[in-house]
Design an enzyme around this catalytic site. Sequence first.
Site, short mmCIF file in Angstrom:
data_model
loop_
_atom_site.label_atom_id
_atom_site.label_comp_id
_atom_site.label_asym_id
_atom_site.label_seq_id
_atom_site.Cartn_x
_atom_site.Cartn_y
_atom_site.Cartn_z
N HIS A 139 0.81 -1.22 0.00
CA HIS A 139 0.00 0.00 0.00
C HIS A 139 0.84 1.27 0.00
CE1 HIS A 139 0.35 -0.24 4.52
NE2 HIS A 139 0.40 1.07 4.39
N ASP A 169 -0.10 -7.67 1.26
CA ASP A 169 0.36 -6.28 1.40
C ASP A 169 1.88 -6.20 1.44
OD1 ASP A 169 0.15 -3.57 1.53
OD2 ASP A 169 -0.36 -3.46 3.65
N SER A 243 4.81 2.27 7.90
CA SER A 243 4.41 1.14 7.05
C SER A 243 5.58 0.63 6.21
CB SER A 243 3.29 1.57 6.11
OG SER A 243 2.09 1.74 6.78
#
Length: 524
Positions: A139, A169, A243
Amino acid sequence: MRSSLRLACLLAASLALGSPPPAVARGAPDSFADLSAALLPAVVNISSTETLSADQPDGEDNSGQDGDGPPDNGAPNGGAPGPTMPFPPGSPMEKFFHDFMNRHGMGGPNDPNAPPRKMQALGSGFIIDASGIIVTNNHVIKGADSITVTLQDNTVLKATLIGHDARTDLAVLQVHADHKLPAVSFGDSDKSRVGDWVLAIGNPFGLSGTVTAGIVSSRGRDIEQGPYDDFIQTDAPINRGNSGGPLFNMAGRVIGINTAIYSPSGGSIGIGFAIPSNDASLVIAQLQKFGHARRGWIGVRIQEVTADIAQSLGLSGAHGALIAGLEPKGPAQKAGLRTGDVIEQLDGKTVDGRSLPRRVAETPVGEVAQMAIWRDGKTLTLPVTIGKFPEEAGKQASDKPPPPKVLETSIGDLGMKVAAITDALRQKFQLQGSQKGVVITEVNSGGKAASRGLQPGDVIAEVQQSEIDTPAEMQDRIAQARADKRPSVLMLVQNSDGMRWVPLPIATAEAPAHPGRRKQQDQR
Protein backbone atom coordinates in the site's frame (compact mmCIF):
# COMPACT_ATOMS: atom_id res chain seq x y z
CA MET A 1 22.15 -9.91 49.19
CA ARG A 2 18.68 -9.72 50.73
CA SER A 3 16.95 -10.02 47.37
CA SER A 4 19.08 -13.08 46.48
CA LEU A 5 18.26 -14.68 49.83
CA ARG A 6 14.55 -13.96 49.34
CA LEU A 7 14.59 -15.51 45.85
CA ALA A 8 16.38 -18.60 47.19
CA CYS A 9 13.73 -18.95 49.91
CA LEU A 10 10.93 -18.67 47.37
CA LEU A 11 12.51 -21.34 45.16
CA ALA A 12 13.01 -23.65 48.13
CA ALA A 13 9.41 -23.17 49.27
CA SER A 14 8.07 -23.86 45.79
CA LEU A 15 10.07 -27.07 45.49
CA ALA A 16 8.97 -28.18 48.95
CA LEU A 17 5.30 -27.68 48.06
CA GLY A 18 5.72 -29.46 44.72
CA SER A 19 4.71 -26.38 42.69
CA PRO A 20 6.76 -25.00 39.79
CA PRO A 21 9.22 -22.24 40.70
CA PRO A 22 8.11 -18.66 39.99
CA ALA A 23 9.08 -17.22 36.61
CA VAL A 24 11.91 -14.71 36.77
CA ALA A 25 12.04 -11.97 34.13
CA ARG A 26 15.33 -11.06 32.55
CA GLY A 27 16.38 -7.46 33.02
CA ALA A 28 15.65 -4.85 30.36
CA PRO A 29 18.59 -3.85 28.14
CA ASP A 30 20.65 -0.99 29.52
CA SER A 31 20.48 0.64 26.08
CA PHE A 32 19.39 -0.08 22.51
CA ALA A 33 22.01 2.29 21.12
CA ASP A 34 24.53 -0.26 19.78
CA LEU A 35 21.81 -2.37 18.17
CA SER A 36 20.13 0.69 16.65
CA ALA A 37 23.41 1.99 15.23
CA ALA A 38 24.03 -1.35 13.51
CA LEU A 39 20.52 -1.58 12.01
CA LEU A 40 19.70 1.99 11.01
CA PRO A 41 21.78 2.04 7.77
CA ALA A 42 19.64 -0.78 6.30
CA VAL A 43 16.31 1.00 6.89
CA VAL A 44 15.16 3.38 4.14
CA ASN A 45 12.50 6.00 3.52
CA ILE A 46 10.19 5.42 0.57
CA SER A 47 8.32 8.16 -1.26
CA SER A 48 5.89 7.39 -4.07
CA THR A 49 3.98 9.89 -6.22
CA GLU A 50 0.92 9.54 -8.40
CA THR A 51 -0.62 12.04 -10.81
CA LEU A 52 -4.34 12.70 -10.33
CA SER A 53 -6.67 14.51 -12.69
CA ALA A 54 -8.05 17.88 -11.59
CA ASP A 55 -11.57 16.52 -11.03
CA GLN A 56 -10.38 13.58 -8.95
CA PRO A 57 -10.80 14.23 -5.18
CA ASP A 58 -8.05 13.52 -2.69
CA GLY A 59 -8.10 9.93 -1.50
CA GLU A 60 -10.22 8.75 -4.45
CA ASP A 61 -7.56 8.08 -7.02
CA ASN A 62 -8.14 5.49 -9.70
CA SER A 63 -5.71 3.05 -8.19
CA GLY A 64 -7.51 2.88 -4.89
CA GLN A 65 -4.41 3.99 -2.98
CA ASP A 66 -5.21 5.69 0.28
CA GLY A 67 -1.83 6.88 1.43
CA ASP A 68 1.09 5.95 3.54
CA GLY A 69 -0.62 3.96 6.33
CA PRO A 70 -0.77 2.42 8.81
CA PRO A 71 -4.42 3.34 9.22
CA ASP A 72 -6.54 4.60 12.06
CA ASN A 73 -8.71 1.49 12.12
CA GLY A 74 -6.17 -1.26 11.58
CA ALA A 75 -6.59 -1.57 7.82
CA PRO A 76 -3.36 -1.67 5.83
CA ASN A 77 -4.18 1.61 4.05
CA GLY A 78 -3.87 4.95 5.74
CA GLY A 79 -5.80 8.17 5.38
CA ALA A 80 -5.86 10.13 2.16
CA PRO A 81 -2.52 11.72 1.26
CA GLY A 82 -2.24 15.36 0.33
CA PRO A 83 -0.65 16.87 -2.77
CA THR A 84 3.11 17.18 -3.00
CA MET A 85 4.16 19.65 -0.29
CA PRO A 86 7.21 20.68 1.73
CA PHE A 87 5.74 19.06 4.86
CA PRO A 88 5.30 15.34 5.52
CA PRO A 89 1.73 14.05 5.93
CA GLY A 90 0.56 14.42 9.51
CA SER A 91 2.82 17.37 10.32
CA PRO A 92 1.30 20.46 12.02
CA MET A 93 1.89 22.50 8.83
CA GLU A 94 -0.07 20.15 6.56
CA LYS A 95 -3.50 21.73 7.20
CA PHE A 96 -2.06 25.25 6.82
CA PHE A 97 -0.58 24.28 3.45
CA HIS A 98 -3.88 22.83 2.17
CA ASP A 99 -5.87 25.87 3.33
CA PHE A 100 -3.40 28.26 1.69
CA MET A 101 -3.53 26.39 -1.63
CA ASN A 102 -7.33 26.26 -1.65
CA ARG A 103 -7.78 29.96 -0.74
CA HIS A 104 -5.51 31.07 -3.57
CA GLY A 105 -6.89 28.71 -6.22
CA MET A 106 -3.57 26.97 -6.58
CA GLY A 107 -4.70 23.46 -7.43
CA GLY A 108 -7.11 22.86 -4.56
CA PRO A 109 -9.55 19.99 -4.99
CA ASN A 110 -12.47 22.45 -5.54
CA ASP A 111 -10.79 24.35 -8.36
CA PRO A 112 -12.21 23.08 -11.72
CA ASN A 113 -9.35 24.71 -13.63
CA ALA A 114 -6.63 23.18 -11.51
CA PRO A 115 -3.92 21.27 -13.35
CA PRO A 116 -3.30 17.58 -12.58
CA ARG A 117 -2.04 17.13 -9.02
CA LYS A 118 0.74 15.07 -7.59
CA MET A 119 -0.29 12.81 -4.71
CA GLN A 120 2.45 11.60 -2.41
CA ALA A 121 2.67 8.64 -0.05
CA LEU A 122 5.46 8.22 2.46
CA GLY A 123 6.50 4.95 4.01
CA SER A 124 9.42 2.84 5.11
CA GLY A 125 11.35 -0.16 3.89
CA PHE A 126 14.50 -2.16 4.51
CA ILE A 127 17.31 -3.58 2.42
CA ILE A 128 17.54 -7.39 2.36
CA ASP A 129 20.34 -7.73 -0.20
CA ALA A 130 23.46 -5.64 -0.74
CA SER A 131 22.63 -5.39 -4.45
CA GLY A 132 19.71 -3.09 -3.58
CA ILE A 133 16.69 -5.35 -2.97
CA ILE A 134 14.20 -3.56 -0.68
CA VAL A 135 11.05 -4.80 1.04
CA THR A 136 8.06 -2.60 1.89
CA ASN A 137 4.26 -2.71 2.05
CA ASN A 138 2.24 -2.87 -1.14
CA HIS A 139 0.00 0.00 0.00
CA VAL A 140 3.01 2.32 0.23
CA ILE A 141 3.76 2.07 -3.51
CA LYS A 142 0.37 1.02 -4.94
CA GLY A 143 -0.54 2.95 -8.10
CA ALA A 144 2.66 5.02 -8.01
CA ASP A 145 4.03 6.75 -11.11
CA SER A 146 7.46 6.99 -9.53
CA ILE A 147 9.17 5.63 -6.41
CA THR A 148 12.22 7.11 -4.71
CA VAL A 149 14.25 5.65 -1.87
CA THR A 150 16.26 7.73 0.59
CA LEU A 151 19.07 5.96 2.40
CA GLN A 152 20.21 6.74 5.93
CA ASP A 153 23.05 8.93 4.58
CA ASN A 154 20.46 10.99 2.60
CA THR A 155 21.39 9.43 -0.74
CA VAL A 156 18.29 9.49 -2.98
CA LEU A 157 17.86 6.64 -5.46
CA LYS A 158 15.21 5.87 -8.06
CA ALA A 159 13.47 2.55 -7.40
CA THR A 160 11.82 0.07 -9.74
CA LEU A 161 9.06 -2.31 -8.71
CA ILE A 162 10.08 -5.98 -8.95
CA GLY A 163 6.80 -7.43 -7.69
CA HIS A 164 3.90 -6.83 -5.34
CA ASP A 165 1.10 -8.79 -3.71
CA ALA A 166 -2.06 -7.06 -2.49
CA ARG A 167 -3.35 -10.03 -0.48
CA THR A 168 -0.36 -10.02 1.88
CA ASP A 169 0.36 -6.28 1.40
CA LEU A 170 3.99 -6.86 0.40
CA ALA A 171 6.18 -5.36 -2.31
CA VAL A 172 9.79 -5.74 -3.45
CA LEU A 173 11.79 -2.87 -4.99
CA GLN A 174 15.20 -2.60 -6.65
CA VAL A 175 17.62 0.32 -6.44
CA HIS A 176 21.06 0.63 -8.02
CA ALA A 177 23.96 2.20 -6.18
CA ASP A 178 27.68 2.45 -7.02
CA HIS A 179 28.55 0.40 -3.94
CA LYS A 180 27.17 -2.44 -1.88
CA LEU A 181 24.41 -1.42 0.47
CA PRO A 182 24.01 -2.44 4.13
CA ALA A 183 21.43 -5.21 4.48
CA VAL A 184 19.57 -7.03 7.23
CA SER A 185 18.27 -10.59 7.29
CA PHE A 186 15.09 -12.29 8.39
CA GLY A 187 14.81 -14.10 11.70
CA ASP A 188 12.49 -16.91 12.77
CA SER A 189 9.25 -15.19 13.77
CA ASP A 190 7.86 -18.47 15.11
CA LYS A 191 10.43 -18.31 17.91
CA SER A 192 9.37 -14.84 19.05
CA ARG A 193 7.36 -15.01 22.26
CA VAL A 194 4.83 -12.71 23.85
CA GLY A 195 6.87 -10.44 26.12
CA ASP A 196 10.05 -10.44 23.99
CA TRP A 197 11.72 -7.07 23.39
CA VAL A 198 11.47 -5.66 19.84
CA LEU A 199 12.66 -2.54 17.99
CA ALA A 200 10.71 -0.76 15.24
CA ILE A 201 12.63 1.52 12.86
CA GLY A 202 10.99 3.66 10.22
CA ASN A 203 9.81 7.00 8.89
CA PRO A 204 6.81 8.12 11.01
CA PHE A 205 5.30 11.40 9.76
CA GLY A 206 8.37 11.83 7.54
CA LEU A 207 10.80 11.74 10.48
CA SER A 208 13.48 9.48 9.07
CA GLY A 209 15.48 7.02 11.14
CA THR A 210 13.08 6.91 14.07
CA VAL A 211 13.72 4.05 16.53
CA THR A 212 11.08 2.88 19.01
CA ALA A 213 11.14 -0.05 21.42
CA GLY A 214 8.49 -2.29 22.93
CA ILE A 215 7.54 -5.91 23.33
CA VAL A 216 5.61 -8.55 21.43
CA SER A 217 2.11 -8.01 22.82
CA SER A 218 0.39 -10.95 21.14
CA ARG A 219 0.66 -13.43 18.28
CA GLY A 220 -1.65 -14.66 15.54
CA ARG A 221 -3.86 -11.57 15.37
CA ASP A 222 -6.64 -11.51 12.76
CA ILE A 223 -7.52 -7.89 11.90
CA GLU A 224 -9.88 -8.94 9.09
CA GLN A 225 -7.75 -7.62 6.26
CA GLY A 226 -7.56 -10.85 4.30
CA PRO A 227 -7.59 -14.64 4.37
CA TYR A 228 -3.96 -14.86 5.49
CA ASP A 229 -4.04 -12.61 8.58
CA ASP A 230 -1.57 -13.80 11.23
CA PHE A 231 -0.16 -10.56 12.61
CA ILE A 232 2.31 -9.98 15.42
CA GLN A 233 0.92 -7.34 17.78
CA THR A 234 3.41 -4.97 19.40
CA ASP A 235 3.32 -1.95 21.69
CA ALA A 236 6.45 -0.44 20.12
CA PRO A 237 5.14 2.97 18.95
CA ILE A 238 4.21 2.80 15.26
CA ASN A 239 2.66 5.73 13.39
CA ARG A 240 1.76 6.81 9.87
CA GLY A 241 4.86 6.42 7.76
CA ASN A 242 6.17 3.37 9.63
CA SER A 243 4.41 1.14 7.05
CA GLY A 244 6.83 -1.28 5.45
CA GLY A 245 9.50 -0.79 8.08
CA PRO A 246 11.13 -3.66 10.00
CA LEU A 247 10.39 -5.00 13.45
CA PHE A 248 13.64 -6.38 14.90
CA ASN A 249 14.34 -8.86 17.67
CA MET A 250 17.25 -8.37 20.04
CA ALA A 251 19.53 -10.36 17.73
CA GLY A 252 19.04 -7.73 15.03
CA ARG A 253 16.92 -10.01 12.82
CA VAL A 254 13.72 -8.88 11.11
CA ILE A 255 10.83 -10.81 12.64
CA GLY A 256 8.03 -8.61 11.29
CA ILE A 257 7.06 -5.95 8.75
CA ASN A 258 5.14 -3.09 10.35
CA THR A 259 1.87 -2.76 8.46
CA ALA A 260 -1.05 -1.44 10.49
CA ILE A 261 -2.09 0.23 13.71
CA TYR A 262 -5.30 0.44 15.67
CA SER A 263 -6.00 3.98 16.75
CA PRO A 264 -9.10 6.16 17.17
CA SER A 265 -6.97 9.28 16.72
CA GLY A 266 -4.50 8.34 14.00
CA GLY A 267 -1.54 8.30 16.38
CA SER A 268 0.05 5.41 18.21
CA ILE A 269 -1.79 4.09 21.26
CA GLY A 270 0.48 1.06 21.59
CA ILE A 271 -1.43 -1.34 19.32
CA GLY A 272 0.54 -2.03 16.16
CA PHE A 273 0.58 -5.01 13.80
CA ALA A 274 3.43 -6.57 11.82
CA ILE A 275 3.45 -9.32 9.20
CA PRO A 276 5.50 -12.23 10.63
CA SER A 277 8.80 -12.74 8.82
CA ASN A 278 8.15 -16.45 8.27
CA ASP A 279 4.98 -15.62 6.34
CA ALA A 280 6.53 -12.67 4.51
CA SER A 281 9.78 -14.33 3.42
CA LEU A 282 7.94 -16.99 1.39
CA VAL A 283 5.99 -14.37 -0.55
CA ILE A 284 9.03 -12.11 -0.95
CA ALA A 285 11.05 -14.95 -2.49
CA GLN A 286 8.25 -15.53 -5.01
CA LEU A 287 7.98 -11.81 -5.82
CA GLN A 288 11.72 -11.73 -6.53
CA LYS A 289 11.53 -14.79 -8.77
CA PHE A 290 8.18 -14.40 -10.54
CA GLY A 291 7.05 -10.82 -9.91
CA HIS A 292 3.89 -12.10 -8.24
CA ALA A 293 2.93 -14.61 -5.54
CA ARG A 294 2.43 -18.24 -6.54
CA ARG A 295 0.28 -19.42 -3.68
CA GLY A 296 -1.26 -22.82 -3.29
CA TRP A 297 -4.98 -23.35 -3.82
CA ILE A 298 -7.40 -26.26 -3.43
CA GLY A 299 -10.69 -24.64 -4.42
CA VAL A 300 -12.80 -24.74 -1.27
CA ARG A 301 -14.92 -22.24 0.61
CA ILE A 302 -14.71 -22.85 4.34
CA GLN A 303 -16.18 -21.65 7.61
CA GLU A 304 -15.36 -22.06 11.27
CA VAL A 305 -16.77 -25.04 13.19
CA THR A 306 -18.90 -23.71 16.05
CA ALA A 307 -20.02 -25.73 19.07
CA ASP A 308 -23.49 -26.15 17.53
CA ILE A 309 -22.04 -27.37 14.24
CA ALA A 310 -19.72 -29.78 16.05
CA GLN A 311 -22.68 -31.26 17.93
CA SER A 312 -24.64 -31.65 14.70
CA LEU A 313 -21.74 -33.53 13.10
CA GLY A 314 -20.89 -35.61 16.15
CA LEU A 315 -17.48 -34.00 16.48
CA SER A 316 -15.78 -33.96 19.86
CA GLY A 317 -15.37 -30.23 20.26
CA ALA A 318 -15.36 -27.28 17.87
CA HIS A 319 -12.28 -27.68 15.66
CA GLY A 320 -11.29 -27.97 12.01
CA ALA A 321 -12.45 -26.15 8.88
CA LEU A 322 -15.90 -26.97 7.50
CA ILE A 323 -16.23 -27.09 3.70
CA ALA A 324 -19.18 -24.93 2.62
CA GLY A 325 -18.49 -25.02 -1.11
CA LEU A 326 -16.24 -26.60 -3.74
CA GLU A 327 -14.86 -25.10 -6.94
CA PRO A 328 -15.91 -27.32 -9.88
CA LYS A 329 -12.95 -29.36 -11.11
CA GLY A 330 -10.75 -27.78 -8.44
CA PRO A 331 -8.04 -29.76 -6.64
CA ALA A 332 -10.27 -30.56 -3.64
CA GLN A 333 -13.16 -31.83 -5.74
CA LYS A 334 -10.81 -33.93 -7.87
CA ALA A 335 -9.36 -35.45 -4.69
CA GLY A 336 -12.82 -36.53 -3.51
CA LEU A 337 -13.51 -33.90 -0.84
CA ARG A 338 -17.18 -33.04 -0.35
CA THR A 339 -19.26 -30.20 0.93
CA GLY A 340 -19.79 -30.85 4.64
CA ASP A 341 -16.40 -32.48 5.20
CA VAL A 342 -14.41 -31.05 8.12
CA ILE A 343 -10.71 -30.66 7.36
CA GLU A 344 -8.91 -31.42 10.63
CA GLN A 345 -5.26 -31.73 9.58
CA LEU A 346 -2.97 -30.78 6.70
CA ASP A 347 0.16 -32.92 6.45
CA GLY A 348 -0.23 -33.97 10.07
CA LYS A 349 -0.66 -30.44 11.46
CA THR A 350 -3.95 -29.33 13.01
CA VAL A 351 -5.84 -26.64 11.08
CA ASP A 352 -8.98 -24.57 11.57
CA GLY A 353 -10.99 -22.10 9.53
CA ARG A 354 -8.40 -19.36 10.04
CA SER A 355 -5.16 -21.27 9.56
CA LEU A 356 -6.15 -23.51 6.63
CA PRO A 357 -6.08 -20.81 3.89
CA ARG A 358 -2.65 -19.65 5.03
CA ARG A 359 -1.27 -23.19 5.29
CA VAL A 360 -2.55 -24.11 1.82
CA ALA A 361 -1.20 -20.87 0.34
CA GLU A 362 2.26 -21.64 1.76
CA THR A 363 2.31 -25.18 0.31
CA PRO A 364 4.24 -25.36 -3.01
CA VAL A 365 2.13 -25.69 -6.13
CA GLY A 366 2.12 -29.28 -7.38
CA GLU A 367 2.91 -30.82 -3.99
CA VAL A 368 0.64 -33.62 -2.76
CA ALA A 369 -0.72 -32.78 0.70
CA GLN A 370 -2.35 -35.32 3.00
CA MET A 371 -5.64 -34.03 4.41
CA ALA A 372 -7.33 -35.66 7.39
CA ILE A 373 -11.08 -35.04 7.20
CA TRP A 374 -14.09 -35.89 9.34
CA ARG A 375 -16.94 -37.45 7.34
CA ASP A 376 -19.96 -39.47 8.45
CA GLY A 377 -18.62 -40.00 11.94
CA LYS A 378 -15.12 -41.15 11.03
CA THR A 379 -11.76 -39.73 9.99
CA LEU A 380 -10.27 -40.38 6.54
CA THR A 381 -7.08 -39.18 4.91
CA LEU A 382 -7.16 -38.01 1.29
CA PRO A 383 -4.20 -36.90 -0.86
CA VAL A 384 -4.79 -33.50 -2.50
CA THR A 385 -2.52 -32.09 -5.21
CA ILE A 386 -2.09 -28.39 -4.48
CA GLY A 387 -3.06 -26.20 -7.43
CA LYS A 388 -2.01 -22.67 -8.35
CA PHE A 389 -4.26 -19.89 -7.11
CA PRO A 390 -6.18 -18.54 -10.13
CA GLU A 391 -4.70 -15.11 -10.88
CA GLU A 392 -7.64 -13.55 -12.65
CA ALA A 393 -10.63 -15.28 -11.09
CA GLY A 394 -8.95 -15.73 -7.72
CA LYS A 395 -11.50 -13.87 -5.62
CA GLN A 396 -14.48 -15.25 -7.53
CA ALA A 397 -13.19 -18.82 -7.34
CA SER A 398 -12.35 -18.59 -3.64
CA ASP A 399 -15.17 -16.47 -2.26
CA LYS A 400 -18.14 -17.33 -4.49
CA PRO A 401 -18.93 -21.03 -4.53
CA PRO A 402 -20.92 -22.45 -7.42
CA PRO A 403 -24.70 -22.28 -7.06
CA PRO A 404 -25.96 -25.15 -4.95
CA LYS A 405 -28.41 -27.76 -6.16
CA VAL A 406 -31.81 -26.81 -4.69
CA LEU A 407 -35.70 -27.35 -5.00
CA GLU A 408 -38.77 -26.27 -2.84
CA THR A 409 -41.44 -27.02 0.10
CA SER A 410 -42.86 -26.09 3.70
CA ILE A 411 -42.00 -26.59 7.61
CA GLY A 412 -43.21 -26.28 11.28
CA ASP A 413 -41.43 -26.05 14.67
CA LEU A 414 -38.34 -24.46 13.11
CA GLY A 415 -40.38 -21.35 12.37
CA MET A 416 -40.26 -21.32 8.58
CA LYS A 417 -41.99 -22.47 5.41
CA VAL A 418 -40.16 -24.00 2.47
CA ALA A 419 -41.15 -25.04 -1.02
CA ALA A 420 -39.83 -26.78 -4.10
CA ILE A 421 -38.38 -24.33 -6.60
CA THR A 422 -40.81 -23.25 -9.33
CA ASP A 423 -40.31 -20.78 -12.17
CA ALA A 424 -42.38 -18.25 -10.23
CA LEU A 425 -40.21 -18.66 -7.12
CA ARG A 426 -37.03 -18.47 -9.20
CA GLN A 427 -38.20 -15.13 -10.56
CA LYS A 428 -39.45 -13.86 -7.18
CA PHE A 429 -36.24 -14.69 -5.30
CA GLN A 430 -33.88 -14.35 -8.30
CA LEU A 431 -32.65 -17.93 -7.97
CA GLN A 432 -30.21 -19.55 -10.36
CA GLY A 433 -31.75 -21.83 -12.96
CA SER A 434 -29.49 -24.74 -12.00
CA GLN A 435 -30.31 -24.71 -8.30
CA LYS A 436 -31.74 -27.73 -6.53
CA GLY A 437 -33.05 -28.15 -3.01
CA VAL A 438 -35.76 -26.21 -1.19
CA VAL A 439 -36.33 -22.47 -0.89
CA ILE A 440 -37.50 -20.72 2.26
CA THR A 441 -40.70 -18.85 1.44
CA GLU A 442 -41.61 -17.53 4.90
CA VAL A 443 -39.85 -17.04 8.25
CA ASN A 444 -41.69 -16.48 11.52
CA SER A 445 -40.29 -13.60 13.53
CA GLY A 446 -39.03 -14.86 16.89
CA GLY A 447 -38.72 -18.42 15.61
CA LYS A 448 -35.61 -20.58 15.49
CA ALA A 449 -34.94 -19.92 11.79
CA ALA A 450 -35.21 -16.15 12.32
CA SER A 451 -32.87 -16.29 15.34
CA ARG A 452 -30.19 -17.87 13.12
CA GLY A 453 -30.56 -15.23 10.41
CA LEU A 454 -32.52 -17.25 7.84
CA GLN A 455 -34.71 -15.26 5.46
CA PRO A 456 -37.22 -15.84 2.65
CA GLY A 457 -35.33 -16.61 -0.55
CA ASP A 458 -32.56 -18.53 1.20
CA VAL A 459 -32.06 -21.96 -0.34
CA ILE A 460 -31.45 -25.09 1.77
CA ALA A 461 -29.25 -27.41 -0.25
CA GLU A 462 -28.36 -30.03 2.37
CA VAL A 463 -29.62 -31.22 5.73
CA GLN A 464 -27.23 -33.20 7.94
CA GLN A 465 -24.73 -33.32 5.05
CA SER A 466 -27.20 -34.99 2.70
CA GLU A 467 -28.58 -33.30 -0.40
CA ILE A 468 -32.33 -32.77 -0.46
CA ASP A 469 -34.66 -32.38 -3.43
CA THR A 470 -38.02 -32.07 -1.69
CA PRO A 471 -39.44 -30.77 1.60
CA ALA A 472 -40.37 -34.35 2.45
CA GLU A 473 -36.69 -35.33 2.31
CA MET A 474 -35.89 -32.36 4.50
CA GLN A 475 -38.43 -33.46 7.09
CA ASP A 476 -37.06 -37.01 6.97
CA ARG A 477 -33.54 -35.74 7.72
CA ILE A 478 -34.84 -33.67 10.64
CA ALA A 479 -36.79 -36.64 12.00
CA GLN A 480 -33.66 -38.82 11.76
CA ALA A 481 -31.62 -36.20 13.64
CA ARG A 482 -34.24 -36.23 16.40
CA ALA A 483 -34.18 -40.02 16.52
CA ASP A 484 -30.36 -39.85 16.82
CA LYS A 485 -30.86 -37.43 19.76
CA ARG A 486 -28.99 -34.63 18.03
CA PRO A 487 -29.47 -31.28 19.82
CA SER A 488 -29.52 -29.48 16.47
CA VAL A 489 -29.87 -30.16 12.77
CA LEU A 490 -27.23 -28.83 10.35
CA MET A 491 -28.38 -27.14 7.13
CA LEU A 492 -26.32 -25.88 4.21
CA VAL A 493 -27.91 -22.57 3.26
CA GLN A 494 -27.21 -20.30 0.30
CA ASN A 495 -28.18 -16.68 -0.15
CA SER A 496 -26.75 -13.72 -2.07
CA ASP A 497 -23.71 -13.68 0.22
CA GLY A 498 -22.73 -17.28 -0.53
CA MET A 499 -23.06 -20.58 1.32
CA ARG A 500 -22.83 -21.30 5.02
CA TRP A 501 -23.69 -24.06 7.47
CA VAL A 502 -26.46 -23.16 9.90
CA PRO A 503 -27.27 -25.32 12.98
CA LEU A 504 -30.92 -25.14 14.08
CA PRO A 505 -31.91 -26.51 17.53
CA ILE A 506 -34.50 -29.27 17.42
CA ALA A 507 -36.57 -31.17 19.98
CA THR A 508 -35.81 -34.86 20.48
CA ALA A 509 -38.60 -37.44 20.60
CA GLU A 510 -37.88 -38.23 24.28
CA ALA A 511 -37.49 -34.62 25.43
CA PRO A 512 -39.82 -32.20 23.64
CA ALA A 513 -38.60 -28.65 23.66
CA HIS A 514 -40.13 -25.98 25.89
CA PRO A 515 -40.66 -23.12 23.43
CA GLY A 516 -40.32 -20.34 26.00
CA ARG A 517 -37.09 -21.63 27.53
CA ARG A 518 -35.63 -22.74 24.19
CA LYS A 519 -36.38 -19.40 22.59
CA GLN A 520 -34.60 -17.59 25.39
CA GLN A 521 -31.62 -19.89 25.05
CA ASP A 522 -31.42 -19.42 21.27
CA GLN A 523 -31.29 -15.66 21.63
CA ARG A 524 -28.27 -15.68 23.94
